[in-house]
Motif scaffolding. Structure first.
Motif, PDB file in Angstrom:
ATOM      1  N   ASN A 115       0.761  -1.171  -0.022  1.00 19.86           N
ATOM      2  CA  ASN A 115      -0.091   0.034  -0.139  1.00 19.86           C
ATOM      3  C   ASN A 115       0.793   1.212  -0.061  1.00 19.86           C
ATOM      4  O   ASN A 115       0.439   2.158  -0.463  1.00 19.86           O
ATOM      5  CB  ASN A 115      -0.823   0.004   1.281  1.00 19.86           C
ATOM      6  CG  ASN A 115      -2.248  -0.524   1.006  1.00 19.86           C
ATOM      7  OD1 ASN A 115      -2.797  -0.376  -0.362  1.00 19.86           O
ATOM      8  ND2 ASN A 115      -3.070  -1.303   1.901  1.00 19.86           N
ATOM      9  N   ALA A 116       1.869   1.232   0.585  1.00 16.25           N
ATOM     10  CA  ALA A 116       2.832   2.472   0.818  1.00 16.25           C
ATOM     11  C   ALA A 116       3.876   2.345  -0.277  1.00 16.25           C
ATOM     12  O   ALA A 116       4.020   3.765  -0.855  1.00 16.25           O
ATOM     13  CB  ALA A 116       3.300   2.384   2.158  1.00 16.25           C
ATOM     14  N   ILE A 117       4.669   1.526  -0.482  1.00 16.55           N
ATOM     15  CA  ILE A 117       5.703   1.725  -1.194  1.00 16.55           C
ATOM     16  C   ILE A 117       5.597   1.610  -2.863  1.00 16.55           C
ATOM     17  O   ILE A 117       6.169   2.678  -3.442  1.00 16.55           O
ATOM     18  CB  ILE A 117       6.942   0.368  -1.092  1.00 16.55           C
ATOM     19  CG1 ILE A 117       7.307   0.640   0.470  1.00 16.55           C
ATOM     20  CG2 ILE A 117       8.059   0.520  -1.911  1.00 16.55           C
ATOM     21  CD1 ILE A 117       8.202  -0.355   0.994  1.00 16.55           C
ATOM     22  N   ILE A 118       4.573   1.030  -3.370  1.00 18.18           N
ATOM     23  CA  ILE A 118       4.467   1.058  -4.706  1.00 18.18           C
ATOM     24  C   ILE A 118       3.777   2.392  -5.063  1.00 18.18           C
ATOM     25  O   ILE A 118       4.320   3.154  -5.933  1.00 18.18           O
ATOM     26  CB  ILE A 118       3.395  -0.382  -5.215  1.00 18.18           C
ATOM     27  CG1 ILE A 118       4.146  -1.509  -4.803  1.00 18.18           C
ATOM     28  CG2 ILE A 118       3.038  -0.051  -6.614  1.00 18.18           C
ATOM     29  CD1 ILE A 118       3.225  -2.692  -5.081  1.00 18.18           C
ATOM     30  N   PRO A 119       2.777   2.837  -4.334  1.00 18.96           N
ATOM     31  CA  PRO A 119       2.124   4.332  -4.770  1.00 18.96           C
ATOM     32  C   PRO A 119       3.287   5.302  -4.487  1.00 18.96           C
ATOM     33  O   PRO A 119       3.244   6.118  -5.463  1.00 18.96           O
ATOM     34  CB  PRO A 119       1.144   4.245  -3.884  1.00 18.96           C
ATOM     35  CG  PRO A 119       0.607   2.734  -3.409  1.00 18.96           C
ATOM     36  CD  PRO A 119       1.746   2.210  -3.222  1.00 18.96           C
ATOM     37  N   LEU A 120       4.116   5.180  -3.649  1.00 20.28           N
ATOM     38  CA  LEU A 120       5.078   6.192  -3.276  1.00 20.28           C
ATOM     39  C   LEU A 120       6.097   6.243  -4.447  1.00 20.28           C
ATOM     40  O   LEU A 120       6.503   7.402  -4.715  1.00 20.28           O
ATOM     41  CB  LEU A 120       5.802   6.120  -1.936  1.00 20.28           C
ATOM     42  CG  LEU A 120       6.181   7.081  -1.422  1.00 20.28           C
ATOM     43  CD1 LEU A 120       5.421   8.153  -1.091  1.00 20.28           C
ATOM     44  CD2 LEU A 120       7.098   6.685  -0.127  1.00 20.28           C
ATOM     45  N   MET A 121       6.496   4.840  -4.893  1.00 17.88           N
ATOM     46  CA  MET A 121       7.231   4.851  -6.100  1.00 17.88           C
ATOM     47  C   MET A 121       6.677   5.466  -7.194  1.00 17.88           C
ATOM     48  O   MET A 121       7.341   6.368  -8.087  1.00 17.88           O
ATOM     49  CB  MET A 121       7.692   3.557  -6.486  1.00 17.88           C
ATOM     50  CG  MET A 121       8.719   2.937  -5.515  1.00 17.88           C
ATOM     51  SD  MET A 121      10.174   3.755  -5.437  1.00 17.88           S
ATOM     52  CE  MET A 121      10.225   4.660  -3.749  1.00 17.88           C
ATOM     53  N   THR A 122       5.370   5.419  -7.424  1.00 17.88           N
ATOM     54  CA  THR A 122       4.643   5.969  -8.604  1.00 17.88           C
ATOM     55  C   THR A 122       4.878   7.398  -8.656  1.00 17.88           C
ATOM     56  O   THR A 122       4.838   8.096  -9.558  1.00 17.88           O
ATOM     57  CB  THR A 122       3.099   5.826  -8.521  1.00 17.88           C
ATOM     58  OG1 THR A 122       3.175   4.118  -8.143  1.00 17.88           O
ATOM     59  CG2 THR A 122       2.526   5.783  -9.815  1.00 17.88           C
ATOM     60  N   VAL A 123       4.793   7.824  -7.364  1.00 15.43           N
ATOM     61  CA  VAL A 123       4.728   9.355  -7.086  1.00 15.43           C
ATOM     62  C   VAL A 123       6.001  10.109  -7.343  1.00 15.43           C
ATOM     63  O   VAL A 123       6.439  11.056  -8.128  1.00 15.43           O
ATOM     64  CB  VAL A 123       4.321   9.725  -5.632  1.00 15.43           C
ATOM     65  CG1 VAL A 123       4.623  11.145  -5.440  1.00 15.43           C
ATOM     66  CG2 VAL A 123       2.798   9.312  -5.238  1.00 15.43           C
ATOM     67  N   VAL A 124       7.287   9.347  -6.855  1.00  7.67           N
ATOM     68  CA  VAL A 124       8.511   9.670  -7.135  1.00  7.67           C
ATOM     69  C   VAL A 124       8.515   9.739  -8.802  1.00  7.67           C
ATOM     70  O   VAL A 124       9.273  10.700  -9.364  1.00  7.67           O
ATOM     71  CB  VAL A 124       9.566   8.775  -6.534  1.00  7.67           C
ATOM     72  CG1 VAL A 124      11.003   9.002  -6.782  1.00  7.67           C
ATOM     73  CG2 VAL A 124       9.443   8.915  -4.951  1.00  7.67           C
TER      74      VAL A 124
END
Lengths: 266, 287
Positions: free
Chosen positions: B23-32
């Motif tokens: 939930n956190a790392i995949i979306p955060l990578m998308t944002v980055v």
């Protein structure tokens, strides 16, 4: 101070109830009455708003959808949080403090930041517009909270309990389920309460991740408010109904809330 | 409690890590990923480096939203924490009224956020709302959809209404955990109610109050739905807090690059401030 101290909570509670009263009283008015004149209580009492909600599936399914994903989320969050909280409260292991803080950072993540990436992620894995998608998305902030609360409660249980159980020949799973879980029942109650609460009240992610099949009641309300003019009576009735599940949950955990917080760390 | 060192404890934490990482790392990578790219809308992306970050950090708009956000957060903390403590102190400690108070006070916490916004909107409307009518009948010209000051007043009143109960619940839990013996000892020493508060109740509540501050800080910094439904960020941009601004850029204008850069800066600000609170709290605990 002692004699008149009941005054402060009373005034506070009145302040809390006033907007709620206004909402509920508005839900029994017709739209004409709401817009036409200012009345403190419904002059011509009508149940039409509630009737509409209970007969129109786009309305009442909103409640069903919300309740489904909130329940999945609560069970899931508490279930995965239990072993983790046990590990944090009983053992020291590599990176435990960093891990704990990393978990907490997810509680800080603004939903607005995650809305768009979540939409893409859950569309990619084919979960878009399912109850499971919303339930999983809400674990982002509920799991850290559940771990935090449960860890506090578990730290309050002396370690001798574990040791005695092993001496008595309990295996770990049996000890955990038969002895440990009942001991921290209050903590589980409080954790469930908070998971339910934060999942039930969240709108942004719930709305982003659903279209029709799993649309939460909160999203139904915003859509209806804009599409059919501004039907205040209907909106008020739908809003009043969203208070009921929460009130039920509070009633069941009322004794745990104060005592529970005190026992645990939270 | 002294804990044993056991690396196998990692297995207990694995399910949580798996779930939160998804939930956190995949979306955060998308944002980055978005934050360092430029697109012309045809689904092709170019490396853009840090221009979005520079843009955001130098943009007046971001500074204004951030200032509004900080003003909002610190105002509500200054009101809600003392008010919550005062109410908790005045609450009965035992008897029939305790659950009644707790249930009634918890009610605002369990109302969906958009309902809170909508409720306050119709409650405060100057022509058909109860609050708006009341204030106007006192001779004060009140209209939260037109006047900036009124919009802020309504926004802060709504948040106080919504969240003070959380502080009350936490503070109250701290208070009931104080054994009676402490009060008896204070009585023998002839301590007044201020001394009791200062030297017994406040230290005992310290831990729960830090949690209350931390939770209120994080949640008020992330606030989106209630102000969006109440004022829509207006009048003008006067109540456009960070989240509202972000959603406007990301989903309204679909400027993914700037929105992603802003998300990361936003997240870092929260992270930094929370880390400060967290370390202060943990340091106290270890002493």
């Amino acid at each position: 101070m002692k004699r008149s101290s009941w005054l402060i909570p009373t005034i506070y509670i009145l302040f809390l109830l006033l907007p709620i009263y206004w909402l509920v009283s508005m839900s029994f008015k017709s739209t004409n009455e709401i817009l036409g004149s200012f009345t403190l209580w419904p002059q011509d009492f009508t149940l039409a708003n509630y009737e509409k909600i209970f007969t129109d599936p786009t309305w009442y399914m909103g409640y069903v959808n919300s309740l489904i994903y909130v329940s999945i989320n609560t069970v899931l969050s508490v279930a995965v949080a239990l072993p983790a909280a046990y590990a944090f409260s009983r053992y020291r292991f590599m990176g435990d403090k960093h891990l704990f803080f990393w978990l907490l950072t997810n509680r800080m993540a603004p939903a607005a930041v995650f809305a768009l990436p979540f939409f893409q992620l859950y569309s990619a894995v084919g979960l878009f517009d399912t109850h499971l998608a919303v339930a999983l998305a809400h674990t982002l902030f509920n799991v850290p909270l559940a771990v935090w609360i449960l860890e506090g409660f578990m730290s309050g249980v002396p370690k001798q309990l574990d040791e005695t159980a092993y001496v008595d020949g309990y295996s770990f799973p049996r000890f955990f389920v038969r002895i440990f879980l009942p001991t921290i029942a209050a903590g589980i109650g409080v954790a469930c309460f908070f998971c339910f609460m934060f999942s039930w009240v969240e709108l942004l992610l719930g709305k982003t991740l659903t279209a029709v099949a799993a649309k939460p009641i909160a999203a139904t309300m915003t859509r209806t408010a804009s599409s059919s003019g501004y039907e205040l009576g209907l909106l008020a009735a739908a809003g009043s109904l969203t208070i009921i599940p929460g009130a039920f949950v509070i009633y069941f955990v009322r004794n745990y809330i104060a005592r529970g917080f005190a026992l645990g760390r939270v | 409690m002294n804990k044993t060192i056991n690396q196998k404890a990692w297995f207990f934490v694995l399910p949580v890590i798996a779930l939160v990482a998804f939930n956190a790392i995949i979306p955060l990578m998308t944002v980055v990923n978005y934050s360092v790219q430029e697109t012309f809308g045809d689904n092709t992306f170019f490396w853009a480096g840090v221009i979005w970050f520079e843009d955001i950090l130098h943009s007046e708009r971001f500074h204004d939203s951030l200032m509004r956000q900080l003003t909002f957060t610190f105002t509500i903390l200054l009101i809600e924490i003392p008010l919550g403590v005062i109410i908790a102190l005045a609450m009965p400690r035992k008897g029939f009224w305790v659950p009644v108070c707790l249930i009634l006070m918890s009610l605002p916490l369990l109302i969906p956020w958009n309902v809170v916004g909508a409720m306050w909107n119709i409650f405060a409307l100057p022509d058909i709302g109860m609050l708006g009518r009341m204030i106007n009948s006192l001779g004060i010209d009140y209209n939260f959809t037109r006047q900036i000051g009124d919009a802020w007043f309504t926004l802060i009143l709504m948040d106080v209404w919504h969240w003070t109960s959380l502080v009350v619940l936490l503070a109250y839990a701290g208070l009931v955990s104080i054994p009676d013996a402490y009060y008896q000892a204070a009585k023998i020493d002839g301590a007044g109610s201020w001394a009791i508060f200062r030297f017994i109740q406040l230290p005992k509540m310290k831990r729960v109050l830090t949690i209350a501050v931390l939770l209120r800080f994080m949640d008020s910094f992330n606030i989106y739905t209630e102000p969006f439904v109440l004022t829509g960020g207006g009048p003008g941009n006067s109540t456009t807090l960070l989240s509202i601004d972000l959603v406007k850029i990301a989903l309204g204008q679909f400027d993914l690059g700037p929105a992603a850069a802003m998300s990361l800066i936003y997240f870092l600000v929260i992270l930094l401030l929370s880390w400060v609170f967290y370390t202060l709290m943990m340091r106290d605990e270890e002493q």
